[in-house]
Design a protein around this motif. Structure first.
Motif, PDB file in Angstrom:
ATOM      1  N   SER A 152       0.852  -1.184   0.000  1.00 15.19           N
ATOM      2  CA  SER A 152       0.000   0.000   0.000  1.00 15.19           C
ATOM      3  C   SER A 152       0.890   1.236   0.000  1.00 15.19           C
ATOM      4  O   SER A 152       2.092   1.152   0.233  1.00 15.19           O
ATOM      5  N   GLY A 153       0.263   2.388  -0.264  1.00 15.24           N
ATOM      6  CA  GLY A 153       0.991   3.651  -0.203  1.00 15.24           C
ATOM      7  C   GLY A 153       1.348   4.243  -1.549  1.00 15.24           C
ATOM      8  O   GLY A 153       1.885   5.353  -1.607  1.00 15.24           O
ATOM      9  N   GLY A 154       1.057   3.537  -2.615  1.00 13.66           N
ATOM     10  CA  GLY A 154       1.355   4.076  -3.939  1.00 13.66           C
ATOM     11  C   GLY A 154       0.419   5.231  -4.281  1.00 13.66           C
ATOM     12  O   GLY A 154      -0.576   5.477  -3.608  1.00 13.66           O
ATOM     13  N   GLY A 155       0.764   5.949  -5.339  1.00 17.33           N
ATOM     14  CA  GLY A 155      -0.073   7.063  -5.765  1.00 17.33           C
ATOM     15  C   GLY A 155       0.656   7.962  -6.725  1.00 17.33           C
ATOM     16  O   GLY A 155       1.702   7.602  -7.279  1.00 17.33           O
ATOM     17  N   LEU A 156       0.111   9.145  -6.911  1.00 19.18           N
ATOM     18  CA  LEU A 156       0.666  10.138  -7.829  1.00 19.18           C
ATOM     19  C   LEU A 156       1.396  11.208  -7.018  1.00 19.18           C
ATOM     20  O   LEU A 156       0.852  11.741  -6.043  1.00 19.18           O
ATOM     21  N   VAL A 157       2.608  11.509  -7.431  1.00 18.26           N
ATOM     22  CA  VAL A 157       3.397  12.519  -6.733  1.00 18.26           C
ATOM     23  C   VAL A 157       4.211  13.292  -7.760  1.00 18.26           C
ATOM     24  O   VAL A 157       4.565  12.755  -8.813  1.00 18.26           O
ATOM     25  N   GLN A 158       4.505  14.537  -7.456  1.00 19.86           N
ATOM     26  CA  GLN A 158       5.329  15.338  -8.356  1.00 19.86           C
ATOM     27  C   GLN A 158       6.797  15.020  -8.163  1.00 19.86           C
ATOM     28  O   GLN A 158       7.224  14.579  -7.085  1.00 19.86           O
ATOM     29  N   ALA A 159       7.560  15.257  -9.192  1.00 16.16           N
ATOM     30  CA  ALA A 159       8.999  15.053  -9.110  1.00 16.16           C
ATOM     31  C   ALA A 159       9.567  15.860  -7.946  1.00 16.16           C
ATOM     32  O   ALA A 159       9.180  17.006  -7.720  1.00 16.16           O
ATOM     33  N   GLY A 160      10.476  15.223  -7.206  1.00 17.37           N
ATOM     34  CA  GLY A 160      11.044  15.844  -6.025  1.00 17.37           C
ATOM     35  C   GLY A 160      10.295  15.521  -4.746  1.00 17.37           C
ATOM     36  O   GLY A 160      10.796  15.801  -3.649  1.00 17.37           O
ATOM     37  N   GLY A 161       9.129  14.937  -4.881  1.00 15.45           N
ATOM     38  CA  GLY A 161       8.318  14.609  -3.721  1.00 15.45           C
ATOM     39  C   GLY A 161       8.683  13.276  -3.102  1.00 15.45           C
ATOM     40  O   GLY A 161       9.666  12.625  -3.499  1.00 15.45           O
ATOM     41  N   SER A 162       7.885  12.862  -2.120  1.00 10.68           N
ATOM     42  CA  SER A 162       8.147  11.641  -1.366  1.00 10.68           C
ATOM     43  C   SER A 162       6.891  10.792  -1.241  1.00 10.68           C
ATOM     44  O   SER A 162       5.765  11.310  -1.272  1.00 10.68           O
ATOM     45  N   LEU A 163       7.122   9.510  -1.095  1.00  5.16           N
ATOM     46  CA  LEU A 163       6.061   8.556  -0.793  1.00  5.16           C
ATOM     47  C   LEU A 163       6.646   7.492   0.128  1.00  5.16           C
ATOM     48  O   LEU A 163       7.848   7.211   0.067  1.00  5.16           O
ATOM     49  N   ARG A 164       5.790   6.892   0.929  1.00  5.56           N
ATOM     50  CA  ARG A 164       6.217   5.751   1.732  1.00  5.56           C
ATOM     51  C   ARG A 164       5.309   4.565   1.425  1.00  5.56           C
ATOM     52  O   ARG A 164       4.101   4.634   1.626  1.00  5.56           O
ATOM     53  N   LEU A 165       5.917   3.515   0.946  1.00  6.81           N
ATOM     54  CA  LEU A 165       5.192   2.288   0.675  1.00  6.81           C
ATOM     55  C   LEU A 165       5.256   1.372   1.888  1.00  6.81           C
ATOM     56  O   LEU A 165       6.258   1.358   2.605  1.00  6.81           O
TER      57      LEU A 165
END
Length: 132
Positions: A7-20
């Motif tokens: 889980s944790g996927g999605g759309l993000v802009q370049a330079g941003g962060s996500l945690r899976l």
């Protein structure tokens, strides 16, 4: 039957962060993901699946693909029975379906980077899209 759920996927802009996150389900008594080495892989559009990162069962050892080293961090929370992939400074080339996998043999992460056959259980993946 053992299963892994990302889980944790999605759309993000370049330079941003996500945690899976990757959590198991269906483990039988005495067998939890905290006993296994874990890995993250990804498959970019039109490309083959590639290794991203792996962590030992204890969390003391980790190994990263060169393409993500310094930007991604793999970690685990044994209490929560969850493995994470913190992704920072994301780039459009990081766009992919990300999969987690479990190695019940507890091979060292540096070996898991190239010996994928040790991964016996795989999740179904979560999509990460990085826009420019």
């Amino acid at each position: 039957q053992v299963q892994l759920v990302e889980s944790g996927g999605g759309l993000v802009q370049a330079g941003g962060s996500l945690r899976l996150s990757c959590a198991p389900s269906g483990y039988t008594s005495g067998h939890t993901s905290s006993s296994y080495a874990m890995g993250w892989f990804r498959q970019c559009p039109g490309k083959e699946r590639e290794f991203v990162a792996a962590v030992s069962w204890s969390g003391d050892s980790a190994y990263y693909a060169d393409s993500v080293k310094g930007r991604f961090t793999i970690s685990r929370d044994s209490g929560a029975n969850t493995v994470y992939l913190q992704m920072d400074s994301l780039e459009p080339t990081d766009t992919a379906v990300y999969y987690c996998a479990a190695d019940t043999s507890n091979v060292h992460p540096t070996t898991l980077a190239t010996e994928w056959g040790y991964f016996e259980v795989w999740g179904q993946g979560t999509l990460v899209t990085v826009s420019s």
